[in-house]
Design a protein around this motif. Structure first.
Motif, PDB file in Angstrom:
ATOM      1  N   ASN A 139       1.051   4.045  -2.868  1.00  0.00           N
ATOM      2  CA  ASN A 139       0.792   5.443  -2.542  1.00  0.00           C
ATOM      3  C   ASN A 139       1.885   6.355  -3.086  1.00  0.00           C
ATOM      4  O   ASN A 139       1.635   7.465  -3.519  1.00  0.00           O
ATOM      5  N   ARG A 140       3.113   5.853  -3.069  1.00  0.00           N
ATOM      6  CA  ARG A 140       4.214   6.676  -3.592  1.00  0.00           C
ATOM      7  C   ARG A 140       4.227   6.692  -5.108  1.00  0.00           C
ATOM      8  O   ARG A 140       4.807   7.584  -5.713  1.00  0.00           O
ATOM      9  N   THR A 141       3.651   5.667  -5.717  1.00  0.00           N
ATOM     10  CA  THR A 141       3.726   5.574  -7.167  1.00  0.00           C
ATOM     11  C   THR A 141       2.485   6.112  -7.856  1.00  0.00           C
ATOM     12  O   THR A 141       2.575   6.833  -8.848  1.00  0.00           O
ATOM     13  N   TRP A 142       1.319   5.780  -7.342  1.00  0.00           N
ATOM     14  CA  TRP A 142       0.081   6.180  -8.007  1.00  0.00           C
ATOM     15  C   TRP A 142      -0.761   7.151  -7.188  1.00  0.00           C
ATOM     16  O   TRP A 142      -1.813   7.581  -7.629  1.00  0.00           O
ATOM     17  N   GLY A 143      -0.314   7.453  -5.994  1.00  0.00           N
ATOM     18  CA  GLY A 143      -1.071   8.412  -5.193  1.00  0.00           C
ATOM     19  C   GLY A 143      -2.317   7.813  -4.578  1.00  0.00           C
ATOM     20  O   GLY A 143      -3.267   8.516  -4.280  1.00  0.00           O
ATOM     21  N   SER A 144      -2.310   6.481  -4.393  1.00  0.00           N
ATOM     22  CA  SER A 144      -3.479   5.872  -3.771  1.00  0.00           C
ATOM     23  C   SER A 144      -3.025   4.595  -3.099  1.00  0.00           C
ATOM     24  O   SER A 144      -2.389   3.763  -3.730  1.00  0.00           O
ATOM     25  N   TYR A 145      -3.315   4.486  -1.814  1.00  0.00           N
ATOM     26  CA  TYR A 145      -2.801   3.325  -1.100  1.00  0.00           C
ATOM     27  C   TYR A 145      -3.697   2.118  -1.237  1.00  0.00           C
ATOM     28  O   TYR A 145      -3.304   1.012  -0.935  1.00  0.00           O
ATOM     29  N   ALA A 168       0.839  -1.201   0.000  1.00  0.00           N
ATOM     30  CA  ALA A 168       0.000   0.000   0.000  1.00  0.00           C
ATOM     31  C   ALA A 168       0.875   1.253   0.000  1.00  0.00           C
ATOM     32  O   ALA A 168       0.598   2.215  -0.714  1.00  0.00           O
TER      33      ALA A 168
END
Lengths: 478, 466
Positions: free
Chosen positions: B397-403, B393
């Motif tokens: 979150n760091r890659t797509w902005g959603s955990y 997660a």
């Protein structure tokens, strides 16, 4: 006395059976959500291809095409949360009493009921207790002397927090669900596309609306680096945050390394060609034999060539075709470019159309006072930024950390308790009663308890010998 | 064959097999060495992998010999061979890590490399720490299949695409491998518990058959019209799948294979049907028939496997989506291959149980000891699963902005977590022990397998890397 209805509901919510049923429902419904194609991710025409209209109508009506955002799924998760809360609130007071007021002084009925205990005959209460005290201290049990009206004893324990670990884990789960809920209610996601030099404060969420940010983002540059085999290695964008026209933050973002400002995160999501021109480099050679000069020109930009003449880039077509005397753009790729320059003379007010390459019927290249030669074409690239605002994520991460801690405590910390009291048996012989219990991993504790008892026994013998008393008395008690 | 060997004195069989395996290992190593000396490069990855294959095969043979005869001497040499294989395997992992410059988790090949390593390490731990000696009989054949599979896959060092360049990814994948390995161990232990707990051999028959049916039903989702079977097209030069467009793979249809697999499905289902008839009528004849049907199903499964191997290896096939003929390869269908091999393997394990049950029972620790170790492995697996999901997660979150985006892989990871959470609650608050707990552990592992294979293979999603 019959329980009132709210009380009954509360009791039902806290029952383990309710919890398990709710969890089974969550499992079944989320599994359904992975098997049935889901709405926002799947294109509408793909949905129509996969399901017949009737089936699709039923699925849509039941919200099964968007399970994870359906009202009943949210309701279910809320019920799970309520169930955890109810179960914790109902059971916590007992655990807390156990935790905050540990049972320290073992009375006779407790001593008889405790399955794991041992009796060692001793000579002297005080000496025996101080030996036991020393052994417990060494084993990390933090022993304390308990003095009551007509008895005194020792109590030692380790890892009392283990009794509360389950509540820590449940609280952390609630924290995670809370964070997720906050994000579902107040968070948003959108997309922002910028070319070099462009700035914007408008983010476009998926539903087609527009969200205005209280600040603007400007792109100072973006690019791609490749591995030697041509596959992409890195995408980057240089971003500025502008507030009231002032740059307040500057950062280069790459995939996995977002920019954060005011609770809004900007992620490198895509990178590509816009099909538009960034800059065209030309050499202009005057026909009167003066030295040629280089110029770089953007679309609709006007540059002076000499005191009288200016040049403007009126059109740029990256991939042109001519058909029936008309010019068409075939694609956005830089395949077969054509540039349309307009030369204007201030004195005469005349304008001349120059085409590179010369296109018959449109060009007036021969009447131009300059000849042009294209040197280089730089196409504009856009950088695509995923924008998200997740105010609840801190609760989620905090919850994850607490859960990690809680699980370690749940599984690996054992609450061990040891009581030691001097007692007299039926014949009046003085004995040391040692009892112990653990809240899990009982067989390992039994082993450990045995070691403790042995240690106390052997140390007692040593101290008895050191006191120059006959060990026969100790042995006789056995 | 297996029955004949028991009648000889165990000591004699012991030495014979050990010597035979030792000679075999020495011979293969010598041949490989001669080959390598010519090329001059001794300690590279493929040589090390080959060495570990030889050692694992030796260990597998000895473990199997132990499984069949129960001669304790085998175990010693089997562990020695496993140690040697593990050392060679570690060398291969280290070499790969050094070459690639990142931990080897980026492709299926590298995951398999790590998986085999973990399996061998766990075998040794289970054997030496928990005294579960029989476990190598199960894990070593799996390791051998893994190493063989690796030979078919693209081995060149893949540069990492930007989204995968993250420490969190490595954390996530390492935790996943460890958690899945612990789940696999708990599954194996639960199975052993059921054997020791005198669960009826017939029940295992039904379970084996059920596993086969599930596997072949999964495989047969690729059944095409007119009895064809669609597999992904493979480009032998590029050693990669053929893509129609971005993210859409091209499928080619191998004719007739679909019918054969359908026939195998029927053969695999037959023991289950006969078992159910036996339950209804209590007529022993049906049970005997069911056991014979297992034998038949193994033959058919092997036939289908060989047919699949041969058809996938050579020839070009038509596609429904594009004109022309395209080649395919085994490497294009690792999941189908592992399904088919897994089916054969599980059926063989059943035969082992059917023939040598009392010996197996004698070699296992006490039932409640197994029950306790099962719980302990889950107590290790569960925190690992939790952290695996959390690391995934955080990476997302760091890659797509959603955990959390409810993608099928994520959702199934959460389901796995919930199932094991259910196990823990039932065990701790309801005191579930023994059989019920063992069933729960088996269910948990089934969900893990579905999350690992089923989701990648059957469900759509963005977890395209693994």
């Amino acid at each position: 006395m019959a329980a009132s209805v709210p009380r009954k509901i509360w009791q039902t919510l806290g029952a383990i059976k309710t919890g398990v049923i709710l969890l089974i429902l969550v499992v079944i419904l989320s599994a359904a959500g992975t098997i049935i194609l889901q709405r926002p991710a799947t294109e509408p025409d793909e949905m129509q291809r996969a399901y017949s209209p009737q089936v699709l109508r039923v699925l849509d009506a039941l919200r099964l095409t968007d399970v994870f955002h359906a009202w009943w799924f949210v309701l279910l998760l809320s019920l799970v949360s309520l169930s955890i809360i109810a179960a914790s609130v109902q059971r916590f007071p007992n655990a807390w009493r156990f935790f905050s007021r540990p049972y320290k002084s073992p009375d006779e009925s407790f001593r008889n009921a405790l399955p794991l205990h041992k009796l060692i005959p001793v000579k002297d209460e005080e000496a025996a207790l101080s030996v036991a005290d020393r052994v417990l201290k060494k084993a990390g049990f933090h022993p304390e002397r308990i003095v009551r009206e007509n008895s005194f004893s020792l109590f030692g324990e380790r890892n009392r927090i283990s009794e509360l670990a389950v509540y820590i884990v449940h609280a952390s789960l609630l924290l995670i669900l809370l964070g997720g809920n906050i994000d579902a209610l107040f968070g948003w996601r959108g997309f922002l596309t910028l070319t070099r030099g462009e700035q914007s404060s408008q983010v476009k969420p998926q539903n087609g609306s527009v969200r205005n940010l209280p600040f603007a983002i400007r792109c100072d540059g973006a690019g791609q680096e490749n591995y030697s085999d041509g596959s992409p290695k890195r995408w980057w964008s240089d971003l500025d945050v502008l507030k009231n026209g002032q740059v307040v933050l500057r950062k280069q973002i790459v995939v996995n390394e977002p920019l954060v400002y005011g609770g809004v995160r900007f992620y490198q999501a895509s990178y590509g060609k816009t099909g538009k021109l960034d800059r065209l480099t030309l050499t202009a050679t005057p026909r009167d034999g003066q030295s040629p000069k280089d110029l770089a020109i953007g679309l609709d930009e006007t540059l002076p060539l000499d005191a009288d003449t200016t040049v403007r880039l009126a059109e740029f077509i990256p991939d042109y075709v001519v058909s029936d005397g008309h010019l068409y753009a075939r694609s956005n790729e830089l395949e077969n470019p054509a540039a349309h320059l307009v030369l204007e003379s201030k004195k005469s007010g005349q304008s001349i159309n120059v085409w590179l390459p010369p296109i018959p019927g449109l060009e007036q290249n021969e009447s131009s006072p300059y000849t042009f030669e294209g040197k280089d074409v730089q196409m504009a690239y856009f950088t695509g930024l995923e924008v998200s605002h997740e105010p609840g994520q801190w609760a989620v991460w905090a919850g994850v950390l607490v859960m990690g801690f809680g699980l370690v405590v749940v599984f690996y910390l054992v609450h061990m308790r040891v009581w030691i009291a001097p007692v007299r048996d039926a014949r009046g012989q003085l004995q040391l009663w040692i009892g112990g219990t653990a809240n899990k991993n009982k067989d390992a504790f039994e082993h450990r308890f045995g070691e403790l008892v042995e240690k106390i026994e052997s140390e007692l013998k040593i101290s008895v010998e050191a006191g120059a008393e006959a060990p026969a008395a100790v042995l006789a008690g056995k | 064959m297996a029955r004949a060997t028991v009648e000889q004195p165990p000591a004699a069989t012991g030495t014979t097999l050990v010597v035979a395996v030792g000679l075999g290992v020495a011979f293969l190593l010598f041949m490989a060495f001669l080959n390598v000396v010519k090329s001059g490069n001794l300690l590279n990855e493929s040589n090390l992998l080959y060495a570990s294959l030889i050692f694992y095969s030796g260990a597998g043979t000895l473990y199997l010999g132990f499984g069949i005869t129960g001669t304790p001497a085998y175990i010693r040499y089997a562990s020695l061979a496993t140690w040697a294989g593990l050392i060679a395997n570690t060398g291969a992992v280290a070499h790969r890590w050094y070459e690639a410059g990142h931990p080897p988790f980026a492709s299926i090949y590298e995951m398999l490399l790590m998986f085999v390593w973990t399996l061998a390490a766990l075998t040794l731990i289970a054997e030496q720490k928990f005294k579960v000696k029989i476990i190598g009989t199960v894990t070593m054949p799996v390791a051998i299949v893994g190493v063989v599979l690796m030979q078919l896959l693209r081995t060149d060092v893949h540069p990492l695409v930007p989204a995968l360049q993250s420490t969190w990814l490595h954390v996530h994948v390492t935790l996943a491998m460890l958690a899945y390995a612990a789940c696999a161990l708990s599954f194996a232990l639960a199975m052993m518990f059921l054997i020791k707990d005198k669960m009826k051999t017939e029940t295992f028959l039904a379970a084996t058959s059920l596993f086969g049916v599930a596997t072949y039903l999964g495989v047969l989702t690729r059944f095409e019209k007119w009895g064809g079977f669609s597999v992904i097209a493979w480009n032998p030069e590029e050693k990669s799948e053929v893509f129609l467009s971005r993210g859409v793979r091209l499928f080619v249809v191998i004719p007739d294979l679909g019918w054969l697999l359908l026939l195998v499905l029927a053969a695999v289902a037959a023991p289950l049907v006969l078992y159910l008839v036996w339950r209804k009528t209590q007529n022993e004849a049906f049970l005997n028939m069911a056991n014979r049907a297992v034998f038949l199903s193994i033959l058919l499964q092997v036939l289908a496997l060989v047919f699949f191997l041969l058809r996938a290896r050579d020839g070009r096939y038509a596609s429904l989506d594009a004109d022309g003929l395209f080649p395919t390869a085994l490497a294009a269908s690792p999941f189908i291959l592992s399904g088919l091999v897994g089916g054969v393997f599980v059926s063989l394990l059943y035969l082992l149980l059917l023939w040598r049950r009392s010996d197996l029972e004698r070699m296992l620790p006490a039932a409640d000891e197994l029950d306790r170790i099962t719980y302990k492995t889950i107590a290790i697996a569960f925190p690992l699963l939790t952290l695996m999901i959390a690391a995934g997660a955080y990476w997302a979150n760091r890659t797509w902005g959603s955990y959390w985006s409810w993608d099928p892989k994520e959702t199934w990871a959460a389901i796995t977590w919930l199932v094991y959470a259910g196990y823990l609650h039932m065990r701790i608050t309801r005191g579930w022990r023994g059989r019920r707990a063992a069933y729960f552990a088996i269910l948990g592992f089934a969900v893990v397998m579905f999350t690992f294979f089923g989701v990648t293979y059957l469900l759509p999603g963005m977890h395209a890397y693994a």
